[in-house]
Design a protein around this motif. Structure first.
Motif, PDB file in Angstrom:
ATOM      1  N   UNK A  52      54.969  32.926  44.153  1.00  0.00           N
ATOM      2  CA  UNK A  52      54.500  33.119  42.781  1.00  0.00           C
ATOM      3  C   UNK A  52      52.993  32.897  42.700  1.00  0.00           C
ATOM      4  N   UNK A  53      52.501  31.856  43.350  1.00  0.00           N
ATOM      5  CA  UNK A  53      51.064  31.591  43.363  1.00  0.00           C
ATOM      6  C   UNK A  53      50.294  32.768  43.945  1.00  0.00           C
ATOM      7  N   UNK A  54      50.785  33.301  45.049  1.00  0.00           N
ATOM      8  CA  UNK A  54      50.103  34.421  45.713  1.00  0.00           C
ATOM      9  C   UNK A  54      50.115  35.673  44.833  1.00  0.00           C
ATOM     10  N   UNK A  55      51.242  35.949  44.198  1.00  0.00           N
ATOM     11  CA  UNK A  55      51.338  37.128  43.332  1.00  0.00           C
ATOM     12  C   UNK A  55      50.374  37.022  42.156  1.00  0.00           C
ATOM     13  N   UNK A  56      50.329  35.845  41.524  1.00  0.00           N
ATOM     14  CA  UNK A  56      49.451  35.658  40.375  1.00  0.00           C
ATOM     15  C   UNK A  56      47.975  35.715  40.781  1.00  0.00           C
ATOM     16  N   UNK A  57      47.649  35.131  41.934  1.00  0.00           N
ATOM     17  CA  UNK A  57      46.268  35.145  42.403  1.00  0.00           C
ATOM     18  C   UNK A  57      45.839  36.551  42.826  1.00  0.00           C
ATOM     19  N   UNK A 133      45.233  35.491  32.763  1.00  0.00           N
ATOM     20  CA  UNK A 133      45.670  35.567  34.157  1.00  0.00           C
ATOM     21  C   UNK A 133      45.063  34.442  34.993  1.00  0.00           C
ATOM     22  N   UNK A 134      43.821  34.054  34.672  1.00  0.00           N
ATOM     23  CA  UNK A 134      43.150  32.990  35.404  1.00  0.00           C
ATOM     24  C   UNK A 134      43.839  31.655  35.246  1.00  0.00           C
ATOM     25  N   UNK A 135      44.246  31.349  34.012  1.00  0.00           N
ATOM     26  CA  UNK A 135      44.963  30.096  33.770  1.00  0.00           C
ATOM     27  C   UNK A 135      46.283  30.075  34.539  1.00  0.00           C
ATOM     28  N   UNK A 136      47.005  31.177  34.507  1.00  0.00           N
ATOM     29  CA  UNK A 136      48.295  31.253  35.202  1.00  0.00           C
ATOM     30  C   UNK A 136      48.113  31.055  36.701  1.00  0.00           C
ATOM     31  N   UNK A 140      49.283  27.428  39.264  1.00  0.00           N
ATOM     32  CA  UNK A 140      50.150  27.464  40.438  1.00  0.00           C
ATOM     33  C   UNK A 140      49.384  27.245  41.735  1.00  0.00           C
ATOM     34  N   UNK A 141      48.084  27.488  41.730  1.00  0.00           N
ATOM     35  CA  UNK A 141      47.262  27.155  42.897  1.00  0.00           C
ATOM     36  C   UNK A 141      47.191  25.647  43.064  1.00  0.00           C
ATOM     37  N   UNK A 142      47.027  24.936  41.953  1.00  0.00           N
ATOM     38  CA  UNK A 142      46.988  23.471  42.002  1.00  0.00           C
ATOM     39  C   UNK A 142      48.325  22.916  42.482  1.00  0.00           C
ATOM     40  N   UNK A 143      49.414  23.515  42.008  1.00  0.00           N
ATOM     41  CA  UNK A 143      50.743  23.082  42.449  1.00  0.00           C
ATOM     42  C   UNK A 143      50.896  23.279  43.954  1.00  0.00           C
TER      43      UNK A 143
END
Length: 253
Positions: A52-57, A133-136, A140-143
């Motif tokens: 999920x992190x990779x997809x959002x980033x 999109x940046x917040x999202x 998940x990057x921090x997680x």
């Protein structure tokens, strides 16, 4: 300005290289899973969440969302492909109950990504789209970067770095720091902040390694702690007493 642009690109390239090492870290673990045709006691949740992190980033780095961040999309797109492979492999060899659980989480993850992508494209434009999109992506990057906290706690408790490989800690530091500088040079807080957290956590891991490096291997006497996994993205075992000590060699290779 030209020098800043060059440095911005160089740190992005370096971030791609170090990020690739992090995403490739679980490969040895999944080689074992495939050979044994079993996921043993590993958890598949970290791989789904990292996907999920990779997809959002990846989405955030696309030109129509945030300009001049294509390098972010390249490494995270690659990471998404690798994480998808890990998740599919896990689902192939996981027992029925675990397969059902991970499939459910995967459905939620894909729903979240789809919602973010659709809302950003259909309801938002310009800077509002970038902020949303940046917040999202940042959350998940921090997680993802925070996943080794349990290992750091174990190192302090056992006073041993047996289960926190040096090179993994080093690449967490290098990856987080390089993307942090990239974000600063590009004046992008959605990249700088989460990767600043990653760089700080990587620094803390290296400090712990320096403090306890001479005690490596001395923490094995602690019941239930000797088999905790050390991969950044590797799930914690559910029943530590059932795992062989070879599990910890995965991230050290």
């Amino acid at each position: 300005m030209a020098i800043i642009k060059i440095l911005h690109t160089l740190f992005g390239i370096f971030g791609n290289v170090t990020g690739l090492f992090l995403f490739l870290a679980p490969m040895i673990t999944f080689k074992r899973v495939i050979m044994n045709k079993s996921t043993e006691q590993f958890s598949g949740i970290p791989y789904v969440m990292t996907l999920l992190n990779c997809l959002l980033s990846t989405w955030y780095g696309l030109p129509f969302v945030s300009p001049n961040n294509i390098l972010v999309s390249i490494i995270n797109g690659t990471g998404a492909g690798l994480e998808a492979f890990y998740v599919l492999t896990f689902l192939t060899f996981a027992p029925k109950r675990e397969k059902a659980k991970i499939s459910g989480i995967l459905f939620v993850v894909l729903s979240i990504f789809s919602t973010v992508a659709l809302v950003s494209m259909l309801a938002l434009h310009g800077n509002k789209r970038k902020i949303f999109c940046g917040f999202a992506a940042a959350i998940f990057s921090i997680i993802m970067y925070g996943s080794p906290l349990s290992i750091m706690r174990l190192v302090i408790k056992t006073k041993s770095v047996e289960y926190m490989p040096f090179f993994l800690s080093l690449f967490v530091f290098l990856c987080g720091t390089s993307w942090f500088v990239y974000g600063l040079l590009g004046k992008d807080p959605f990249i700088a902040v989460p990767n600043g957290v990653g760089g700080l956590l990587g620094t803390t891991q290296l400090i712990l390694y320096a403090i306890y490096r001479d005690n490596k291997g001395k923490g094995k006497g602690k019941k239930g702690e000797e088999n905790t996994t050390a991969e950044m993205e590797l799930g914690k075992p559910k029943e530590n007493k059932e795992l062989p000590n070879t599990q910890n060699g995965d991230a050290k290779a």
